[in-house]
Write an enzyme that holds these catalytic residues in place. Structure first.
Site, PDB file in Angstrom:
ATOM      1  CB  CYS A   1      -1.882  -1.724   4.017  1.00 45.31           C
ATOM      2  SG  CYS A   1      -1.932  -3.527   4.035  1.00 45.31           S
TER       3      CYS A   1
ATOM      4  CD  GLN B   1       1.579  -4.384  -3.577  1.00 47.05           C
ATOM      5  OE1 GLN B   1       1.896  -4.002  -2.503  1.00 47.05           O
ATOM      6  NE2 GLN B   1       0.820  -5.116  -3.858  1.00 47.05           N
TER       7      GLN B   1
ATOM      8  CG  ASP C   1       0.159  -0.411  -1.898  1.00 45.52           C
ATOM      9  OD1 ASP C   1      -1.255  -0.402  -2.358  1.00 45.52           O
ATOM     10  OD2 ASP C   1       0.656  -1.210  -1.195  1.00 45.52           O
TER      11      ASP C   1
ATOM     12  CG  HIS D   1      -2.985   1.765   2.072  1.00 45.44           C
ATOM     13  ND1 HIS D   1      -1.784   1.697   1.691  1.00 45.44           N
ATOM     14  CD2 HIS D   1      -3.677   0.676   1.962  1.00 45.44           C
ATOM     15  CE1 HIS D   1      -1.359   0.354   1.275  1.00 45.44           C
ATOM     16  NE2 HIS D   1      -2.458  -0.449   1.455  1.00 45.44           N
TER      17      HIS D   1
ATOM     18  CG  HIS E   1      -6.030  -1.778   1.101  1.00 49.15           C
ATOM     19  ND1 HIS E   1      -5.117  -2.377   1.860  1.00 49.15           N
ATOM     20  CD2 HIS E   1      -7.266  -1.743   1.803  1.00 49.15           C
ATOM     21  CE1 HIS E   1      -5.391  -2.629   3.015  1.00 49.15           C
ATOM     22  NE2 HIS E   1      -6.876  -2.225   3.019  1.00 49.15           N
TER      23      HIS E   1
END
Length: 613
Positions: A305, A352, A354, A356, A485
């Site tokens: 992040c 991940q 991931d 954001h 997130h």
């Protein structure tokens, strides 16, 4: 505690009672319930082995048959300390030696907190409870294994013996549990991963660091392609970030030093280290100065992040640009204790899926819903439809959380409202929030009924403030965006480990490393040419297909393909060639008979492209 947890917590006390009847000198530390049962940590000169279990269990049965009540008694700190000094805690009677672990636990109980002891028969223990009413309320139990464990998990503390067991309301529930454990052994992803050559862990590379083999890499890439396609539909932008970043970046985010124990140590450049060494700086002083932010360095990335924040902040933003959705299959690193590492599901380096999202406050609710929809799409495609939702909130008694309480209130409300739209059971669990914001977790049950926390969505008002993020609103003024997130898989390693066990290595066709294997009955040139044409046609359509070129009999070829869990097999002989057919076999389903080869190949291609379960 749940009823089952109370049963298991009480069984731990009965275990300690039994051990003391056999070895009165035993000293006890902690004895909590855990997911699969209970344990008690004991310091004892005698090394307990499974050969001792029958003797201990007989004493436990005696205590259960006695049906002693569990008596809760509130006592003062001074009285509890006096009892510990007399050796009366975790004991059947006063002893010549103090209850040293209980003394330490007492000294760490905050002032003003109620202190309680519990008694069952002769046994007295320092314990917050709760317990069942009587020892006889434990319907069935069994000791399972013994391991070593450092007191409080600190290798600088004494190493204790950890005696594990499990307990249930009745024998039927316990038998079901052990049947499930036997099935779990067969499905162990470490065993299947080794048999199917999906991944490898090599000591010379490092514990908890995964080497993805070609077959395992296929599964991982298929999962990434799947989620990548869904992200493009939702308007995400792909980014890439380095594996290492400045220490100051993570000090700003709050990940360092608050979570330093779960991170790899910082890296300090050679010149700085040489200068500090010449000044006589000790290791302890260096550590303190790094923690205080006086010395900069680098850190193996523990989270993605902060770097995504820097990408967002790399250019001016307007409300017209929002939401900005940044996605990355980003590898991060955590320092897990060696005893906690477990195949793919507990590692030191993991990737991940991931993302954001940076949005206005008005966009928070629809963006959360979009994230939740993505997680549900992932789970439903994989046939994992039995799940519950957990809303992780602040623990009001903890000081680990950062940010304005008013922003926390807004974020928690947004998570609650979003969870209500899912039409599945959800619970609110204080203490489960991340340090920067509340979250929504998907807790999935696999085919054995075991729960795994997989997809997660987190709402964060705090990191944008810590990093000074801004966008220009419709009013021409600067505003702070809200950050979301999200990670539908959690980590590629853990998710793959769960999938291996969920499917027992029998992956759906689209995920199978080898989707089709063609098995010629003999070496007739006409048969081989026909088989090679099938392989070429399927490969041309993106199907992972091989021909068995071994000299084995067709029965041996079939047996090998079944053992290797190849999803689909085409058995081909001269008659099949003449008829334009294949003899179709599906792993685990057997022979489905002769089918037209063109029709079967078309069905396979469609099943793969639509990711049929």
């Amino acid at each position: 505690m749940t009823e089952l947890e109370r049963i298991r917590h009480s069984a731990a006390h009965i275990l300690a009672t039994a051990i003391l009847r056999v070895w009165p000198e035993a000293q006890f530390a902690a004895g909590p319930p855990v997911d699969t049962g209970f344990y008690y940590d004991v310091d004892l000169p005698h090394r307990i082995t499974p050969e001792d279990f029958a003797r201990i269990e007989e004493e436990m049965k005696t205590e259960i048959k006695a049906n002693h009540p569990f008596e809760r008694v509130e006592i003062s700190r001074s009285d509890a300390l006096a009892m510990a000094e007399r050796g009366e805690l975790a004991s059947l009677a006063p002893r010549d030696t103090p209850s040293r672990f209980k003394l330490d636990i007492l000294q760490n109980i905050p002032e003003g907190e109620t202190i309680t002891i519990y008694r069952n028969g002769e046994f007295t223990d320092l314990c917050a409870g709760p317990h069942v009413m009587r020892t006889g309320n434990i319907g069935a139990f069994k000791l399972t294994h013994v391991a070593s464990a450092y007191y409080k998990g600190d290798e600088n503390n004494p190493q204790l013996q950890r005696i594990y067991g499990t307990a249930f309301k009745n024998k039927t529930e316990m038998e079901k549990h052990f049947t499930m454990l036997e099935e779990a052994k067969k499905r162990d992803h470490r065993k299947i991963g080794r048999e199917q050559q999906l991944f490898h862990i090599d000591e010379s590379v490092g514990q908890g660091l995964i080497l993805w083999t070609p077959k395992g890499s296929i599964i991982r890439q298929e999962l990434q392609d799947f989620i990548g396609g869904e992200l493009r539909k939702q308007g995400y932008s792909q980014v890439f970030t380095p594996h290492i970043g400045r220490l100051g970046l993570y000090q700003t985010s709050g990940h360092f030093p608050y979570y330093a124990e779960s991170q790899f140590p910082p890296l300090i450049d050679r010149e700085t280290l040489a200068g500090l060494s010449s000044e006589g700086c000790s290791c302890a002083e260096l550590s303190n100065r790094v923690t205080a932010g006086e010395i900069d360095g680098y850190l193996l990335k523990p989270m993605n992040c902060p770097m995504h924040i820097k990408i967002f902040d790399s250019q001016p933003r307007s409300y017209r640009d929002l939401p900005v959705r940044l996605a990355e299959f980003g590898t991060v690193y955590r320092w897990e204790q060696s005893g906690e590492l477990n195949g793919l599901t507990r590692v030191r380096g993991f990737t991940q899926d991931d993302a954001h999202l940076f949005c206005t406050e008005e966009q928070v609710s629809p963006e959360i819903l979009g994230c939740l929809s993505l997680v549900r799409t992932v789970l439903s495609t994989l046939g994992m439809t039995d799940y519950r939702v957990r809303v992780g909130l602040r623990d009001p008694d903890s000081n680990k959380y950062t940010g304005d309480p008013a922003n926390w209130d807004k974020a928690e409300t947004a998570c609650r409202e979003a969870a209500k739209t899912l039409d599945v059971p959800f619970t609110e669990e204080p203490g489960e929030a991340a340090f920067y914001g509340p979250k929504i977790d998907f807790v999935v049950k696999d085919v054995l009924g075991r729960e795994w926390q997989l997809g997660t969505v987190q709402v964060d008002y705090n990191l944008p403030i810590r990093f000074g993020l801004k966008y220009v609103g419709s009013d021409g003024k600067s505003h702070v965006p809200v950050m979301i997130h999200r990670a539908p898989f959690g980590s590629m390693e853990r998710f793959t480990g769960v999938l291996i066990e969920h499917f027992a290595g029998n992956f759906p066709l689209w995920l199978s490393p080898e989707q089709v294997r063609v098995l010629p009955i003999n070496d007739d040139p006409m048969v081989i040419e026909y088989c090679d044409a099938i392989v070429a046609s399927l490969r041309g359509q993106g199907v992972r297909c091989e021909r068995d070129t071994s000299p084995d009999s067709v029965n041996a070829k079939i047996a090998k393909a079944e053992q290797q869990k190849v999803h689909t097999m085409f058995v081909v002989g001269k008659r099949d060639v003449e008829a334009g057919n294949v003899s179709l076999r599906i792993h685990g389903k057997g022979n489905l008979g002769a089918k037209n080869k063109d029709e079967v190949m078309a069905e396979i291609v469609t099943a793969i492209r639509t990711r049929q379960a």
